[in-house]
Write an enzyme that holds these catalytic residues in place. Structure first.
Site, short mmCIF file in Angstrom:
data_model
loop_
_atom_site.label_atom_id
_atom_site.label_comp_id
_atom_site.label_asym_id
_atom_site.label_seq_id
_atom_site.Cartn_x
_atom_site.Cartn_y
_atom_site.Cartn_z
N ASP A 106 1.90 -36.12 18.07
CA ASP A 106 1.90 -35.31 19.28
C ASP A 106 2.36 -36.14 20.50
O ASP A 106 1.90 -37.27 20.69
CB ASP A 106 0.46 -34.82 19.51
CG ASP A 106 0.35 -33.73 20.56
OD1 ASP A 106 0.93 -32.66 20.36
OD2 ASP A 106 -0.33 -33.97 21.60
N ASP A 110 -8.95 -16.59 7.62
CA ASP A 110 -10.38 -16.80 7.84
C ASP A 110 -11.15 -16.48 6.56
O ASP A 110 -11.13 -15.34 6.10
CB ASP A 110 -10.83 -15.89 9.00
CG ASP A 110 -12.33 -15.90 9.19
OD1 ASP A 110 -12.99 -16.85 8.70
OD2 ASP A 110 -12.84 -14.96 9.84
N ASP A 134 -1.73 -33.79 11.99
CA ASP A 134 -1.24 -33.84 13.36
C ASP A 134 -2.01 -34.95 14.07
O ASP A 134 -3.24 -34.90 14.16
CB ASP A 134 -1.50 -32.49 14.03
CG ASP A 134 -0.51 -32.18 15.13
OD1 ASP A 134 -0.16 -33.11 15.87
OD2 ASP A 134 -0.11 -31.01 15.25
N HIS A 177 3.94 -23.93 17.16
CA HIS A 177 2.80 -23.26 17.79
C HIS A 177 2.88 -23.21 19.31
O HIS A 177 2.02 -22.60 19.95
CB HIS A 177 1.51 -23.96 17.36
CG HIS A 177 1.47 -25.38 17.87
ND1 HIS A 177 2.34 -26.35 17.41
CD2 HIS A 177 0.72 -25.96 18.82
CE1 HIS A 177 2.11 -27.47 18.06
NE2 HIS A 177 1.13 -27.28 18.93
N ASP A 178 3.86 -23.86 19.90
CA ASP A 178 4.03 -23.84 21.36
C ASP A 178 5.17 -22.91 21.78
O ASP A 178 5.36 -22.69 22.98
CB ASP A 178 4.39 -25.24 21.88
CG ASP A 178 3.28 -26.25 21.72
OD1 ASP A 178 2.09 -25.86 21.75
OD2 ASP A 178 3.60 -27.45 21.57
N GLU A 201 6.84 -35.89 18.07
CA GLU A 201 7.14 -34.82 19.03
C GLU A 201 7.58 -35.48 20.34
O GLU A 201 6.79 -36.15 20.99
CB GLU A 201 5.90 -33.93 19.28
CG GLU A 201 6.26 -32.70 20.10
CD GLU A 201 5.14 -32.18 20.99
OE1 GLU A 201 5.19 -31.02 21.38
OE2 GLU A 201 4.22 -32.96 21.31
N ASP A 240 -9.61 -21.05 8.71
CA ASP A 240 -10.29 -22.27 8.27
C ASP A 240 -9.62 -22.88 7.05
O ASP A 240 -8.66 -22.31 6.51
CB ASP A 240 -11.77 -21.98 8.00
CG ASP A 240 -11.94 -20.75 7.12
OD1 ASP A 240 -11.29 -20.70 6.07
OD2 ASP A 240 -12.71 -19.84 7.50
O1 TEU Z 1 2.82 -30.27 23.22
C1 TEU Z 1 3.50 -31.03 24.15
C2 TEU Z 1 3.73 -30.37 25.40
O2 TEU Z 1 4.16 -31.00 26.35
C3 TEU Z 1 3.44 -28.94 25.50
O3 TEU Z 1 2.78 -28.72 26.67
C4 TEU Z 1 4.70 -28.23 25.47
O4 TEU Z 1 5.56 -28.85 26.37
C5 TEU Z 1 4.60 -26.82 25.93
O5 TEU Z 1 3.54 -26.17 25.39
C6 TEU Z 1 5.81 -26.11 25.47
O6 TEU Z 1 6.37 -25.53 26.56
C7 TEU Z 1 1.87 -30.89 22.43
C8 TEU Z 1 1.26 -29.87 21.51
O7 TEU Z 1 2.22 -29.36 20.65
C9 TEU Z 1 0.59 -28.81 22.34
O8 TEU Z 1 0.08 -27.78 21.56
C10 TEU Z 1 -0.51 -29.49 23.12
O9 TEU Z 1 -1.09 -28.57 24.00
C11 TEU Z 1 0.00 -30.69 23.92
O10 TEU Z 1 0.86 -31.52 23.17
C12 TEU Z 1 -1.16 -31.54 24.34
O11 TEU Z 1 -1.71 -32.20 23.24
#
Ligand code: TEU
Length: 537
Positions: free
Chosen positions: A198, A21, A98, A313-314, A240, A29
């Site tokens: 995505d 930040d 992305d 990030h997921d 993805e 940012d």
């Molecule tokens: O993620 C795809 C997705 O299906 C996610 O819900 C993922 O399965 C889950 O978080 C993992 O268990 C992409 C992006 O990476 C995610 O950040 C977004 O929330 C999602 O698409 C919707 O755009």
């Protein structure tokens, strides 16, 4: 086949909200990222995948885009973005954007028009269905609850495979596809290095037939998109695709480049899921992991291209998930996991903080979590009567905020991430685990990653890492992940102890040069989480 630049690249993913930040508003940012480019250059990566920075009301942290042509004000301006591309370029780093094109935000002008005027051409940009007294069908959202929401004004339902604030686009409408291609080209003309796409496996959905992933036109649409956009530039594209297996990966990443450079195939990530829901997990069976990677490595060889990743990030942090994040072993475990992944064929992805061994987090109160998926699951499971402790355990183990707590730069307040109030609480362990502490330690995970990157990008092992064959190694032990890479008459053997038990090796180490070792010494006792890269003399 000639080598493509992205086959020699190492990618670093930044989740901008949590990186750095520069303004003190508690949100990372673009200027913050620019201030860390020298750090990334030192690490040695040459591509940054930037999670979405476009205008967004943030129902899903930017994965709900309201304008593809502008930057989220909290992150900065388009001038900042241009500066980032330019400053990164000066350091030989390309920026991958992305692309969230399966859905938009409900605040996108297209959707606003579609709602305001059901006769507008934008109505067919989305997927509306008549209200016959109930939801059109039983499709549910990935983030729980029905995938249909009623638009009261027109008395029709619209489809959203994620939150109601993320209406799905109708890719069967050619005008939608053309508008998306136009936008992709607009970004490519700015000189970016490519896109991460995505949930791209969902775009050819046929919701009336309950088909969401892998619709019949999927590969036609991707080929069309590639022809009209990516093929005119020399870029990295990575899809993805949660539904992909190896056969599908061959289509997506065909080396003729008619589709993508590569995809994220999540088969290894799904190995500790128990049943249908991601929140129910079991222990990882290492033999399944070895077999999963062996298949991907061998079956795509010469046909497609792999991405190599543990995190994003997921996903939860790998050292906490499948490694050991205790103070005694965190360094060894993080570097052992990194070694076994980075010596494979493919393009490695490092997620911010992985290079210093950041760990999962445990907040006591659900109120401290921000992720929409986590919060929805909590509510649903409370209603279903699950025990709070069990729900929190799932969140600790699998929740997306594990990856999203702000980056640890130093031991100052808020880890040097912000001088304000962070949008998401930090992991309290930042006093011990941070960039400065790591770099000053004689067990530096950062320095180890740097070596791995250098091996892949600049060393004499470059060719074997990029092009060598993959075969199962000789150790044959349930606790060890080992494999050979071979090219011409060069051979390397990668050995990673996945657990804390010591193992006697029956190798004659005098036949090998030690290329890499996460311990100071190597002998026939493989130490806890020891990783070795050996070259046959
Ligand atoms: O993620 C795809 C997705 O299906 C996610 O819900 C993922 O399965 C889950 O978080 C993992 O268990 C992409 C992006 O990476 C995610 O950040 C977004 O929330 C999602 O698409 C919707 O755009």
């Amino acid at each position: 086949m000639s080598t493509k630049w992205w086959q020699e690249a190492v990618v670093y993913q930044i989740y901008p909200r949590s990186y750095m930040d520069s303004t003190g508003n508690g949100i990372g940012d673009i200027q913050g990222i620019i201030s860390k480019l020298d750090y990334l250059n030192e690490l040695g990566i040459n591509v940054i995948w930037l999670s979405p920075v476009y205008a967004s009301p943030n129902y899903d942290n930017g994965y709900d885009i309201s304008d593809y042509y502008s930057i989220m004000p909290e992150f900065g301006t388009m001038e900042d973005m241009d500066e980032l591309i330019e400053e990164a370029d000066k350091r030989g780093i390309k920026i991958i954007m992305d692309l969230v094109a399966n859905h938009t935000s409900f605040e996108h002008d297209w959707f606003k028009e579609a709602i305001k005027d059901p006769n507008s051409k934008y109505r067919d940009y989305y997927i509306f269905r008549e209200n016959k007294g109930d939801y059109p069908n039983e499709l549910i959202s990935t983030f729980l609850g029905p995938a249909w929401t009623l638009d009261k004004k027109s008395n029709e339902y619209y489809l959203h495979l994620f939150t109601p604030e993320q209406p799905d686009l109708n890719w069967h409408n050619e005008a939608v596809r053309q508008d998306i291609y136009k936008m992709i080209n607009w970004w490519l003309d700015k000189g970016i290095g490519g896109f991460r796409l995505d949930v791209i496996d969902l775009i050819a959905k046929h919701p009336d037939d309950l088909i969401t992933a892998d619709g019949p036109e999927l590969h036609d649409y991707i080929k069309e998109m590639t022809k009209e956009t990516f093929s005119k530039y020399d870029v990295l594209t990575v899809g993805e695709t949660w539904s992909a297996d190896i056969e599908k990966a061959k289509l997506y990443s065909n080396l003729d480049e008619s589709e993508f450079s590569m995809i994220f195939n999540f088969s290894h990530i799904l190995l500790d899921q128990k049943g249908d829901e991601k929140w129910d997990y079991k222990d990882l069976d290492l033999s399944e992991l070895k077999e999963d990677f062996r298949k991907k490595q061998q079956e795509l060889y010469g046909i497609g291209w792999n991405s190599l990743f543990w995190n994003n990030h997921d996903l939860p942090r790998i050292v906490s998930r499948w490694g050991n994040d205790s103070p005694d072993y965190r360094y060894y475990s993080a570097t052992s996991l990194a070694t076994l992944l980075h010596l494979m064929q493919g393009t490695p992805y490092i997620y911010q903080g992985e290079e210093i061994g950041m760990t999962n987090v445990k907040f006591e109160r659900i109120e401290d979590y921000q992720d929409v998926e986590t919060i929805n699951m909590y509510r649903e499971r409370i209603e279903k009567g699950y025990a709070v402790e069990d729900i929190m355990d799932s969140i600790y183990k699998i929740g997306r905020d594990n990856a999203r707590t702000p980056m640890h730069w130093n031991a100052d307040d808020n880890a040097g991430f912000t001088v304000g109030n962070p949008w998401l609480k930090l992991n309290p362990n930042y006093k011990d685990i941070n960039v400065i502490a790591d770099k000053n330690s004689d067990k530096s995970i950062f320095k180890f990653y740097k070596k791995l990157i250098e091996l892949r990008r600049f060393s004499d092992y470059k060719d074997i890492i990029r092009d060598g064959t993959y075969t199962v190694g000789p150790i044959n032990n349930d606790n060890v992940f080992d494999y050979y890479r071979r090219i011409d008459d060069q051979e390397i053997l990668v050995i990673s102890n996945f657990y804390d038990t010591e193992i006697e090796l029956e190798l004659d180490l005098s036949n090998y040069n030690i290329v890499l070792n996460n311990y100071k010494e190597a002998n026939n006792t493989l130490k806890a989480y020891q990783a070795l890269v050996l070259e046959k003399k």
